[in-house]
Design an enzyme around this catalytic site. Structure first.
Site, mmCIF file in Angstrom:
data_model
loop_
_atom_site.group_PDB
_atom_site.id
_atom_site.type_symbol
_atom_site.label_atom_id
_atom_site.label_comp_id
_atom_site.label_asym_id
_atom_site.label_seq_id
_atom_site.Cartn_x
_atom_site.Cartn_y
_atom_site.Cartn_z
ATOM 1 N N GLY A 37 -43.713 75.354 73.563
ATOM 2 C CA GLY A 37 -43.759 73.913 74.089
ATOM 3 C C GLY A 37 -44.181 73.741 75.282
ATOM 4 N N THR A 38 -43.786 74.524 76.414
ATOM 5 C CA THR A 38 -44.118 74.559 77.482
ATOM 6 C C THR A 38 -45.625 74.733 77.715
ATOM 7 O OG1 THR A 38 -41.924 75.028 78.335
ATOM 8 C CG2 THR A 38 -43.718 75.552 80.030
ATOM 9 N N VAL A 42 -25.387 83.346 72.545
ATOM 10 C CA VAL A 42 -24.920 84.795 73.273
ATOM 11 C C VAL A 42 -26.394 85.338 73.239
ATOM 12 C CG1 VAL A 42 -22.435 84.862 72.932
ATOM 13 C CG2 VAL A 42 -24.142 85.869 71.268
ATOM 14 N N GLN A 43 -27.056 85.316 72.350
ATOM 15 C CA GLN A 43 -28.519 86.002 72.363
ATOM 16 C C GLN A 43 -29.557 85.500 73.324
ATOM 17 O OE1 GLN A 43 -29.542 86.474 68.036
ATOM 18 N NE2 GLN A 43 -28.169 85.141 67.837
ATOM 19 N N ARG A 44 -29.240 84.274 74.083
ATOM 20 C CA ARG A 44 -29.941 83.787 74.906
ATOM 21 C C ARG A 44 -29.835 84.032 76.481
ATOM 22 N NH1 ARG A 44 -33.823 81.172 73.287
ATOM 23 N NH2 ARG A 44 -33.735 79.792 71.182
ATOM 24 N N GLY A 67 -42.090 78.540 76.893
ATOM 25 C CA GLY A 67 -42.257 78.901 75.478
ATOM 26 C C GLY A 67 -43.489 77.995 74.909
ATOM 27 N N ARG A 97 -15.749 96.373 53.806
ATOM 28 C CA ARG A 97 -16.527 95.050 53.466
ATOM 29 C C ARG A 97 -18.008 95.057 53.538
ATOM 30 N NH1 ARG A 97 -12.685 91.917 57.610
ATOM 31 N NH2 ARG A 97 -10.855 91.746 56.280
ATOM 32 N N GLY A 151 -34.421 83.854 65.588
ATOM 33 C CA GLY A 151 -35.549 84.132 65.206
ATOM 34 C C GLY A 151 -36.049 83.068 63.982
ATOM 35 N N ASP A 183 -37.685 85.510 71.018
ATOM 36 C CA ASP A 183 -38.021 85.832 69.497
ATOM 37 C C ASP A 183 -39.379 86.853 69.422
ATOM 38 O OD1 ASP A 183 -36.230 84.107 68.789
ATOM 39 O OD2 ASP A 183 -37.355 82.431 68.609
#
Lengths: 351, 351, 351, 351
Positions: free
Chosen positions: A107-108, A275-277, A105, A165, A173, A130
């Site tokens: 940083g890399t 879990v999103q990653r 990303g 509800r 993000g 993202d």
């Protein structure tokens, strides 16, 4: 020719697909030796470099696997001081690396840029769930994250409907709202809140109230970087008997506290978290990551270094690392998806 | 304003998402009345038109559903003769339609063009799981079909590996190989055969034999329109006691007959068939179909008729119906994905 | 004959499948009229009863849908006082109900028992994702919850492995650890912590440290009711400027605070939350729920009232409502799955 | 102690889970050496035995993977003649095997029984997606096959509905109809045809016609072993210019030929084929297969040989190999699921 490959930064579906394509393409087309560096730049920072050779068999069967077979690190910075930088460059020389493919990303890419300036030829491959890479229309991992979030939203929709509800779901993000926007649209959210558009609590409540009147539940999809107008309410986490409160990740919880007093329905918040990653990449991301990896190999073989692979329209291209470091691509306020959302009646929390 | 909506041609994931977006966008922005025509153009061809009104509630909750709530027909052609055409136009007038949104494939667009010439303003929305619409980079339904095929390939891979077999899987795509190409890449196929590139049986066998030598199974992904050099071998189906053999759909079965004598491994063929057309759309397709539907509504409101919505790069646009009728978009022989496939070592059956 | 149907308590995958089977079975076999009561017992508590008739078409297509088409309530108690109870019974009489099928959890069964004692014949259908119904080996909704949790664990595994982290995932199951146990086994968790077995923080840390030494990440699956020996550490949530801290749901967060100081790896916690209750039921749960619904209809037709449907072994059966109210089925300490877990090397946090 | 493990017969989801549990349990509890035999009994039949040692790391991460890491064979029979049998026993002795865990179907159990009689202690683990093992209520792989078929049915339902077609889907299950029965119920099939109940074509047509009248499509789920009353119609496959017609696998195609003349709707047939055997096991099957594998290890350690692991109710048990060989467990005609199907209005093709 000897080419190093490493993965840095947070986990992202498709990393293994990139490693596989880089390796297969280099092995097949120019017989290069491919050396995997373990645990991102940390693999160049210890007493001895941590590596594993990558041959055809070692990258077979990894296309479908989430994560990275090379390991990653999101803290290791070989440029943190001169001695560490020198050691990393010495490790690269001792490994006989002619070039390095760095997958990661922001940083890399910034570190890669610095390493390139010290003389190790670099090709960067951008990675982020993202989708906020400058100069890159769609990054691998994003489609998978959207799919994971959408599935979660669908589950929450049935519960919201059964109980009448208001369900709030918080997506990743921090700087850009792409995940919340696309997953919100795909999951039929009634309200989508993004870092790019400060929201009005009252506007959100108005949507939910209007739906309450029609006997309908509501679903609010909020990106973790979204803020209410007038500044964010902070929710703290405190371990009993500890003097130090810690900020709770969830803007969803803060929004819940704000909304509940304004509504009759119960309001519930869910923070999807890590879990999103993870997990196996979607077919779309496998194809995209394979293209990114192969393109990186082509740049290596063409001697086009210190550039990052990008996707422009449907075409692969590349940009100088210098141009992309330390920037983030937000959802433009005139983006067609924002317009689409408003036109079909999805609220963006605007007053 | 009164706007008709219909879906024609074969089933495709995302049709309901288009219907929903067209309807919500028209209701919300200009208070139009939206009339669903049932069963494609057949709904305008009987004694009385078959319709159902579309309001906000009737399109709620359909975003995730496969199929089309309006029904479809892939045979009904109101232009087959003058009397039928006149009747259809009369029905449109009696319904008070100011314009018609026609969602469908090649055939539907051709009819839409003819209807437009007779005076009913039309906006077309292209639909095909095959992704072969001219002037449209990515059509909704395609991503879902690729996902379905990729999942099937993954299942076949584990069986192929366990038994050391050659597995052949046949995908849809009569004229264009997009599904076979992307699903083949996403499923780690060893050989991908497309309608665009006549394949050499010997080249396919050579790949499988080389893998046999290394103790590896092979997976071949073949689009239903693919042909061997020198002409296709026909496989017939014959019902016992019936004099009429019927051509068997499967090019996979023909390839199996050709390959088996050349290989030591067992060869097995699977024809995926209709499962590729159905089911809930992927999040990607839901977002894309929503954009297509909303764009159709915008064209209606702007009075830009006799055009078809398209996607160019990441931008929605439109083309005159006259330009798109009766054409098909094959995979260009210089497409980057073909190059990627070859460079990472996937065979395209080339000699 | 006129039969009412209602769903009470929290959302659970398979509720619609029960409603569908009850309705189809009654319509088909005895031509009963079936009346859906909306929003659980709340539908019998207002000025006028809230109902919708259930015919063949209204329950078509709902088998796959999560949630309940009738709505539910987890607070409404018609037995809270005499006047309310009388009103509910009056509503039942005015609707002409000969019997009521009540689908729900502990609370619903307790109310059903009370209603039955006041004279309305009742058949109960137990519902819980937690699988903790006394006298019922497997309840519908549980298989789906396990599948949802397992998928989340798989995603977290890839991230844990890539970063060399300790991942903690918290599942539902306040009183019983079935979900954590089965999903932990299915997701290859290294440690599974249940409400039934107080865990030793040191034992958990020892497993993670031993894996650190072997270069391995760890995954800990913890049921929300699990407690450390010596009492639970509380994690509070506090809204800034508010004097009232709120207990944070997550035992995962508490465990993280305890584990982190004992380990070198980063520790991350994920609380899955409401996604475990929603979404389309698995095929297993659809079949099971269909059997439960049909069995309820058989009991109604046989006049066997004031009983709850159960599953014993592979056979459907029933128990008196009086026997099942207010009890919970925990994982027995000699359960074969606990033994299996230990024998293949999964830690249960035992000292 | 040295224990061999092999997998024989067709692919089945959960094989790797069994291998993993057998290995981990033996390593952990008695420090046995575990030797994987490759490609089923074929691994004991060549010049040299084909093996790979199984340690903790080699079985890590395989729980989720479909197929078998050891490979399988569904033709190799070491008992085909005396010389081959002697060689296999000699290989077993030269490997120093104290016992063998044989995971497989009918054929594998029969061979295992013969091998046991020649003096090699055996524990059998039954494997079949068809769920037709005598003495075993539920076998691993079955739940996954049902899930795969159900998903396919769902896709076909949306297409059937959109076009108003009759969709026929053929599942595996040559001798027993379990897959067709459970997947048919879970996928809301209108007609389910099983090997256990010869069907009346006219009865099937009557269901479809009645639904046509109500504007409804129909879905027929047929197990591959199902037959019409009066004997099966054969559909042959013939390669052009070849004199040899081959029987086409599909009873679905035969049924289509029979039904089409009786109906107005188009009838379409889909044969799912090998996809039913592969892919990652469901969480249910992972847990079940883990229990089977662990139980096999317990039997080995307890010296209880020449038995096969079974599941009776919810309890693991075992039966003598001699009792289970060459039998198949059909759906009993008084099975509750058949009753449930009829009572909710699903036709079983009965006249």
């Amino acid at each position: 020719m000897r080419i190093g490959v490493l993965t840095g930064g947070g986990d992202c579906p498709g990393l293994n697909a990139v490693i596989r394509a880089v390796t297969k393409s280099l092995l097949r087309q120019c017989g290069a030796e491919v050396i995997g560096i373990r645990n991102g730049f940390a693999g160049l920072m210890g007493e001895v470099p941590q590596t594993r050779p990558l041959d055809w068999d070692s990258v077979s069967g990894i296309l479908m696997q989430g994560g990275t077979m090379l390991g990653t690190s999101n803290k290791a910075n070989p440029l943190r001081d001169e001695a560490t930088a020198e050691q990393a460059m010495a490790h690269a020389r001792s490994l006989g690396l002619d070039a390095l493919v760095a997958i990661g990303g922001d940083g890399t890419m910034a570190i890669a840029h610095g390493i390139a300036q010290r003389g190790l030829p670099i090709v960067g491959v951008p990675k982020t769930i993202d989708n906020d890479i400058v100069g890159c229309e769609r990054s691998f991992g994003f489609d998978t994250a959207v799919a994971t979030v959408t599935e979660a939203i669908e589950r929450l929709q049935t519960t919201g409907q059964s109980h009448g509800r208001v369900m709030i779901v918080e997506t990743m993000g921090r700087y850009a709202g792409w995940i919340a926007l696309e997953a919100g649209l795909a999951g039929a959210a009634d309200v989508i809140l993004l870092p790019e558009i400060d929201y009005s609590v009252e506007a959100v409540a108005a949507v939910c109230r209007e739906r309450e009147r029609r006997g309908r539940h509501s679903l609010v999809c909020i990106g973790e970087g979204a803020k209410p107008r007038g500044g964010a309410m902070t929710v703290e986490r405190r371990v009993a008997d500890s003097p130090d409160p810690v900020r709770l990740g969830g803007v969803a919880h803060a929004l819940r506290e704000q909304l509940q007093p304004l509504l009759e329905s119960e309001v519930r918040a869910t923070v999807l978290g890590h879990v999103q990653r993870g997990g196996t990449p979607t077919p779309f991301d496998r194809v995209l990551a394979t293209q990114f990896g192969n393109e990186a190999a082509q740049l290596v073989m063409a001697g086009q270094f210190n550039r990052m692979v990008t996707l422009q329209g449907e075409r692969l291209a590349s940009l100088p690392l210098a141009e992309v470091a330390h920037q983030s691509r937000q959802v433009p306020l005139d983006h067609p998806l924002l317009r689409t959302a408003r036109q079909i009646g999805v609220s963006l929390g605007e007053g």
